[in-house]
Design a protein around this motif. Structure first.
Motif, PDB file in Angstrom:
ATOM      1  N   UNK A   1       0.722  -1.267  -0.073  1.00 53.85           N
ATOM      2  CA  UNK A   1       0.132  -0.142  -0.073  1.00 53.85           C
ATOM      3  C   UNK A   1       0.857   1.283  -0.069  1.00 53.85           C
ATOM      4  N   UNK A   2       0.069   2.354  -0.541  1.00 52.76           N
ATOM      5  CA  UNK A   2       1.068   3.640  -0.715  1.00 52.76           C
ATOM      6  C   UNK A   2       0.740   4.377   0.818  1.00 52.76           C
ATOM      7  N   UNK A   3       2.051   5.025   1.067  1.00 51.69           N
ATOM      8  CA  UNK A   3       1.673   5.773   2.486  1.00 51.69           C
ATOM      9  C   UNK A   3       1.067   7.101   2.074  1.00 51.69           C
ATOM     10  N   UNK A   4       1.269   7.410   0.850  1.00 52.42           N
ATOM     11  CA  UNK A   4       0.770   8.886   0.449  1.00 52.42           C
ATOM     12  C   UNK A   4      -0.744   8.876  -0.142  1.00 52.42           C
ATOM     13  N   UNK A   5      -1.393   7.741   0.069  1.00 52.72           N
ATOM     14  CA  UNK A   5      -2.882   7.738  -0.457  1.00 52.72           C
ATOM     15  C   UNK A   5      -2.732   7.607  -1.938  1.00 52.72           C
ATOM     16  N   UNK A   6      -1.869   6.953  -2.545  1.00 50.30           N
ATOM     17  CA  UNK A   6      -1.663   6.846  -4.177  1.00 50.30           C
ATOM     18  C   UNK A   6      -2.036   5.260  -4.293  1.00 50.30           C
ATOM     19  N   UNK A   7      -2.096   5.124  -5.493  1.00 50.26           N
ATOM     20  CA  UNK A   7      -2.137   3.536  -5.743  1.00 50.26           C
ATOM     21  C   UNK A   7      -0.993   2.612  -5.369  1.00 50.26           C
ATOM     22  N   UNK A   8      -1.138   1.690  -4.719  1.00 50.16           N
ATOM     23  CA  UNK A   8      -0.056   0.692  -4.194  1.00 50.16           C
ATOM     24  C   UNK A   8       0.796  -0.002  -5.463  1.00 50.16           C
ATOM     25  N   UNK A   9       1.830  -0.542  -5.164  1.00 50.03           N
ATOM     26  CA  UNK A   9       2.695  -1.215  -5.818  1.00 50.03           C
ATOM     27  C   UNK A   9       2.672  -2.751  -5.792  1.00 50.03           C
ATOM     28  N   UNK A  10       2.602  -3.473  -6.916  1.00 55.59           N
ATOM     29  CA  UNK A  10       2.532  -4.760  -6.993  1.00 55.59           C
ATOM     30  C   UNK A  10       3.951  -5.648  -7.008  1.00 55.59           C
ATOM     31  N   UNK A  11       3.895  -6.514  -6.853  1.00 61.29           N
ATOM     32  CA  UNK A  11       5.292  -7.512  -6.869  1.00 61.29           C
ATOM     33  C   UNK A  11       5.141  -8.924  -6.926  1.00 61.29           C
ATOM     34  N   UNK A  12       6.071  -9.572  -7.703  1.00 58.43           N
ATOM     35  CA  UNK A  12       6.261 -11.045  -7.733  1.00 58.43           C
ATOM     36  C   UNK A  12       7.273 -11.587  -6.896  1.00 58.43           C
ATOM     37  N   UNK A  13       7.214 -12.485  -6.546  1.00 55.13           N
ATOM     38  CA  UNK A  13       8.213 -13.452  -5.862  1.00 55.13           C
ATOM     39  C   UNK A  13       8.199 -14.880  -5.976  1.00 55.13           C
ATOM     40  N   UNK A  14       9.408 -15.217  -6.268  1.00 53.51           N
ATOM     41  CA  UNK A  14       9.522 -16.848  -6.598  1.00 53.51           C
ATOM     42  C   UNK A  14      10.644 -17.220  -5.992  1.00 53.51           C
ATOM     43  N   UNK A  15      10.703 -18.788  -5.565  1.00 52.38           N
ATOM     44  CA  UNK A  15      11.970 -19.408  -5.182  1.00 52.38           C
ATOM     45  C   UNK A  15      12.543 -19.807  -6.288  1.00 52.38           C
ATOM     46  N   UNK A  16      13.903 -19.136  -6.345  1.00 55.02           N
ATOM     47  CA  UNK A  16      14.918 -19.478  -7.380  1.00 55.02           C
ATOM     48  C   UNK A  16      15.633 -20.673  -7.295  1.00 55.02           C
TER      49      UNK A  16
END
Length: 407
Positions: free
Chosen positions: A54-69
């Protein structure tokens, strides 16, 4: 290897206990920023996660991907962005698709994740895997030199490709140049636009999953071909006209054009034939370099076999069957002008070209009532294309056959 899988399995179990359902908009909206800006993760499958910060400034949040390498035995993470052009449930759908695609790349060795970042990267990999001079030329002229080439694949959206397509449609098509070197242009036809979009669409299709329909993530929608743009070839030269054309050809081009008049091959496929492709004993010709990329064999009658035997006499297996002066291979820029000059000399329709000869030969085969499947196999095209462009000939013959049954 077993220990690694065991470790990932228990990590998944422990993490799943506190994971939110990021597909629910209301649940995402209630999420607070975590210590260290760590995203909130949701498990998609073993070792693969999609995350949201979530954004601390009330903007759209950021999405991420995570994977075990499995190579590094550690988790790899990648920022996917905020999907600012998407709304509602489409945001999660696209984030999930991007996360799974990136996970697939990492799990299969990470080659694509490291090396294929931009549209140009994807096109270069595609061109190296499926080499074709025509498509490489299209990519060089209309993709590599365009702003679309630098767009990151994980940022590519429908509006990028719509803008690229608009630029393509507005680019004039080169007709020819006269002896003084002046280039002549014409408006780019819809069929030409369809053809020029094929390499880019195929390249992106190898590395991107289709986006959610009717959203800006649906990159594939911008590259849909125009319907009904391919026109049926109407210009036909009969045998006598083709003979006049052959007689009017200059000496070094005459065998090549005669070959076009005897075989229903694309000019490029005929030009790509080598001496080793023809077996005189079995009268078998192997066509390797063609539009569909799949080699095929045809058996030719004695008269064509004798013609080919004459062309391959005293040549090495790798030498072209039909060569220009100086043993150079024919190409569209080399055969175009001799044919145009011979067309004028023979008094034939000025629109006649190398492809007119292929069309005329296929027409004669259909008129001879050769099965459509056989014609398709000989010419290296699909039954659907034969029916689309030559089906009217079959219908005419059927009408004549039915008429003969009248009592």
């Amino acid at each position: 290897m077993f220990a690694d899988a065991f470790h990932v399995f228990f990590m998944d179990i422990g993490a799943n206990r506190k994971m939110p359902d990021l597909s629910r908009i209301s649940e995402r909206d209630r999420l607070k920023a975590r210590i260290g800006d760590e995203p909130h993760w949701q498990r998609l499958r073993q070792g693969c996660y999609v995350g949201f910060r979530p954004s601390k400034k009330g903007k759209r949040g950021t999405w991420f991907a995570r994977v075990y390498n499995p190579d590094t035995k550690r988790n790899s993470r990648k920022a996917l962005g905020d999907y600012g052009k998407l709304k509602g449930h489409d945001i999660f759908k696209q984030a999930r698709a991007d996360a799974e695609l990136w996970a697939d790349m990492v799990e299969c060795g990470g080659e694509r994740a490291r090396d294929i970042n931009t549209v140009k990267d994807a096109c270069e990999v595609y061109a190296s895997e499926k080499p074709c001079p025509i498509q490489e030329g299209i990519l060089r002229r209309h993709v590599y030199s365009d702003a679309i080439a630098k767009v990151k694949l994980d940022r590519l959206r429908r509006h990028h490709l719509r803008e690229w397509r608009k630029r393509l449609e507005q680019t004039p098509a080169l007709v020819t140049r006269n002896k003084s070197g002046e280039k002549l242009w014409k408006e780019r036809a819809k069929s030409t636009v369809n053809r020029d979009m094929v390499p880019l669409r195929a390249a992106l299709g190898q590395v991107l999953k289709p986006g959610t329909p009717n959203t800006d993530a649906a990159w594939q929608e911008a590259l849909r071909p125009f319907k009904g743009a391919d026109k049926r070839r109407e210009l036909y030269l009969d045998k006598l006209e083709r003979k006049r054309l052959i007689d009017a050809m200059r000496d070094d081009a005459r065998p090549f054009v005669k070959g076009l008049c005897m075989l229903p091959l694309r000019p490029g496929a005929l030009a790509g034939l080598t001496t080793g492709d023809f077996d005189k004993r079995t009268r078998t010709l192997t066509i390797g370099k063609d539009k569909n990329g799949n080699p095929r064999q045809i058996t030719v009658p004695t008269v064509i076999a004798e013609f080919l035997s004459e062309q391959v006499r005293a040549k090495l297996p790798a030498a072209p069957i039909f060569a220009r002066s100086g043993s150079e291979v024919w190409n569209k820029d080399a055969w175009k002008y001799p044919i145009k000059q011979a067309v004028k000399t023979a008094g034939l329709p000025l629109a006649a070209s190398a492809y007119t000869l292929r069309h005329s030969v296929i027409t004669d085969l259909i008129r001879a009532r050769l099965p459509i499947l056989t014609v398709a196999q000989l010419s290296g095209t699909s039954i659907a294309m034969i029916e689309k462009h030559y089906g009217h000939l079959v219908r005419d013959d059927a009408e004549e056959a039915l008429e003969a049954l009248a009592l």
